[in-house]
Design a protein around this motif. Sequence first.
Motif, PDB file in Angstrom:
ATOM      1  N   LYS A  77       0.644  -0.904  -0.212  1.00 36.44           N
ATOM      2  CA  LYS A  77      -0.275  -0.027  -0.293  1.00 36.44           C
ATOM      3  C   LYS A  77       1.154   1.192  -0.206  1.00 36.44           C
ATOM      4  CE  LYS A  77      -3.923  -1.895   2.780  1.00 36.44           C
ATOM      5  NZ  LYS A  77      -5.391  -1.315   3.643  1.00 36.44           N
ATOM      6  N   VAL A  78       0.141   2.161  -1.057  1.00 39.41           N
ATOM      7  CA  VAL A  78       1.508   3.510  -0.806  1.00 39.41           C
ATOM      8  C   VAL A  78      -0.151   4.707  -0.107  1.00 39.41           C
ATOM      9  CG1 VAL A  78       2.283   5.463  -1.825  1.00 39.41           C
ATOM     10  CG2 VAL A  78       3.241   2.757  -2.751  1.00 39.41           C
ATOM     11  N   ASN A  79       0.658   5.400   1.183  1.00 37.78           N
ATOM     12  CA  ASN A  79      -1.033   5.588   1.729  1.00 37.78           C
ATOM     13  C   ASN A  79      -2.519   4.789   1.637  1.00 37.78           C
ATOM     14  OD1 ASN A  79       0.851   8.343   1.962  1.00 37.78           O
ATOM     15  ND2 ASN A  79      -0.219   9.156   0.071  1.00 37.78           N
ATOM     16  N   ASP A  80      -3.010   5.256   0.916  1.00 39.82           N
ATOM     17  CA  ASP A  80      -4.361   4.264   0.688  1.00 39.82           C
ATOM     18  C   ASP A  80      -4.393   3.598  -0.289  1.00 39.82           C
ATOM     19  OD1 ASP A  80      -5.388   5.429   3.558  1.00 39.82           O
ATOM     20  OD2 ASP A  80      -5.962   6.604   2.828  1.00 39.82           O
ATOM     21  N   LEU A  81      -3.793   3.602  -0.920  1.00 33.40           N
ATOM     22  CA  LEU A  81      -3.886   2.782  -2.307  1.00 33.40           C
ATOM     23  C   LEU A  81      -2.793   1.366  -2.182  1.00 33.40           C
ATOM     24  CD1 LEU A  81      -4.487   2.689  -5.679  1.00 33.40           C
ATOM     25  CD2 LEU A  81      -2.637   3.148  -5.912  1.00 33.40           C
ATOM     26  N   GLU A  82      -3.421   0.462  -2.756  1.00 31.72           N
ATOM     27  CA  GLU A  82      -2.929  -0.897  -2.843  1.00 31.72           C
ATOM     28  C   GLU A  82      -2.541  -1.755  -4.007  1.00 31.72           C
ATOM     29  OE1 GLU A  82      -4.611  -5.417  -1.550  1.00 31.72           O
ATOM     30  OE2 GLU A  82      -4.793  -4.064   0.240  1.00 31.72           O
ATOM     31  N   PRO A 295       4.494   9.156   1.023  1.00 29.26           N
ATOM     32  CA  PRO A 295       3.535   8.385   1.583  1.00 29.26           C
ATOM     33  C   PRO A 295       3.850   7.616   2.606  1.00 29.26           C
ATOM     34  CG  PRO A 295       5.759   7.972  -0.275  1.00 29.26           C
ATOM     35  CD  PRO A 295       5.357   9.490   0.176  1.00 29.26           C
ATOM     36  N   THR A 296       3.716   7.159   3.288  1.00 28.93           N
ATOM     37  CA  THR A 296       3.007   6.399   3.864  1.00 28.93           C
ATOM     38  C   THR A 296       3.114   5.529   2.854  1.00 28.93           C
ATOM     39  OG1 THR A 296       3.160   7.454   5.870  1.00 28.93           O
ATOM     40  CG2 THR A 296       3.004   4.735   6.415  1.00 28.93           C
ATOM     41  N   VAL A 297       4.651   3.696   3.616  1.00 27.09           N
ATOM     42  CA  VAL A 297       4.308   2.154   2.872  1.00 27.09           C
ATOM     43  C   VAL A 297       4.052   1.245   3.587  1.00 27.09           C
ATOM     44  CG1 VAL A 297       5.230   1.283   1.009  1.00 27.09           C
ATOM     45  CG2 VAL A 297       5.732   3.193   0.250  1.00 27.09           C
ATOM     46  N   THR A 298       3.282   0.575   2.801  1.00 23.71           N
ATOM     47  CA  THR A 298       2.841  -0.768   3.573  1.00 23.71           C
ATOM     48  C   THR A 298       2.822  -1.726   2.779  1.00 23.71           C
ATOM     49  OG1 THR A 298       1.536   0.450   5.211  1.00 23.71           O
ATOM     50  CG2 THR A 298       1.261  -1.412   5.122  1.00 23.71           C
ATOM     51  N   TYR A 299       3.473  -2.653   3.976  1.00 20.50           N
ATOM     52  CA  TYR A 299       4.413  -3.800   3.093  1.00 20.50           C
ATOM     53  C   TYR A 299       2.464  -5.283   3.724  1.00 20.50           C
ATOM     54  CZ  TYR A 299       8.854  -3.259   1.545  1.00 20.50           C
ATOM     55  OH  TYR A 299       9.651  -3.270   0.360  1.00 20.50           O
ATOM     56  N   VAL A 300       1.697  -5.860   3.071  1.00 17.37           N
ATOM     57  CA  VAL A 300       0.781  -6.547   3.612  1.00 17.37           C
ATOM     58  C   VAL A 300       0.988  -7.777   3.921  1.00 17.37           C
ATOM     59  CG1 VAL A 300      -1.816  -7.042   2.864  1.00 17.37           C
ATOM     60  CG2 VAL A 300      -0.655  -4.711   2.460  1.00 17.37           C
TER      61      VAL A 300
END
Length: 366
Positions: A77-82, A295-300
């Motif tokens: 996810k980059v911010n809220d975009l998966e 951006p905030t980056v999230t690894y799912v």
Amino acid sequence: MKKSLLLLSCAAIASVASAQVAVMATEESLAEAGIVKDKTPLEGDLVYATGSVGSIATAYADKWGTTQASGDYKTVKVNDLEVTLGTGVVGDTNPVFVSFEEGAPTAGAVFKIHSNVNGYMTVFTKMNPNKQFVVFEDTDGALSYTLGYSNGTQTIHYALPFYTDEEENASEGIFPGYVNTTTDEASKYFVVATKQSKNEEGLLLWKNKVTGDIVAAEKNPTVKDDENQQYQGVMEDIPGQSKPQFPWIVEGLESAPKDNTGFLTFNVYEDTDYYFSALGSKIPVAGFVYTETNPTVTYVEVLNEDGSVKLPEIVFPAMGYGADPNAVEAVAVENANAPIYNALGVRVNADAKGLLIQNGKKFIRK
């Protein structure tokens, strides 16, 4: 222009204002552009159309093909975009690079990013022990970036040190956000650049790996299949010039990363070109994401077939230009499904009892 990278659906992009453009490479879209696994020569035409945001292309003539550029973490996810990281694009030749001070690489596998707007570009790429990443604004401004990587157990996250005072350095062509190799902790992020030594006649010097003898020649004189005639270049430091340190040389990280998804985020500005590459690498890239904000980056999290957690969810908070470059470095991540070992170092079942070790920590289960 050849449209060779697949844009995600406009509906998905439009619904997330802070992540306007996400671009993934697929084998189908690359094949439509004539790029296949056997590597296709291109003259700077690996391009996708992104409307008002900008474009991405190859900077130099090189052969480009497809590769799997991501490891276990394929959903991010980059911010809220998966987005799902698909097939990547890979070059055929390592970039030709000397140092930050000499400027951007002059040949090889290099991406050229043109931005029409102000914002941030996040590039998803494969990271492993042979890659040192460089980003340039135009061809002579070495740009700071935020680097993120995780294997589910340990995490790397840092921003290269950068200049902040525009008035003080503008006369020297140094602007806010450019890398600063003169900081107190520079050795954690930068190493001295080197070049191959030459003799008085301008011939390159080569050292015999077996005997230690030095010879001068235009090309490496190594003789194939003869261990006694194997040569390597004689290297010397370039005073006052630097290049990036390997990304895993940070406090608290126990070992070099294995192949897995990593990312770099850097500032982009209106009507400006950027050059992105990795030293010693043909730079497999799985996607580019443009955002208006840092951006905030999230690894799912990655699940096993039985639904158990293989790799946990990891969140990389925004920390680009304007953030403390030393705010985060290596971080240990607790994985509830990490292997469990007994006191003898033998792997045991999850319900084992006694003195056990998990995530490097000892505990007792009765």
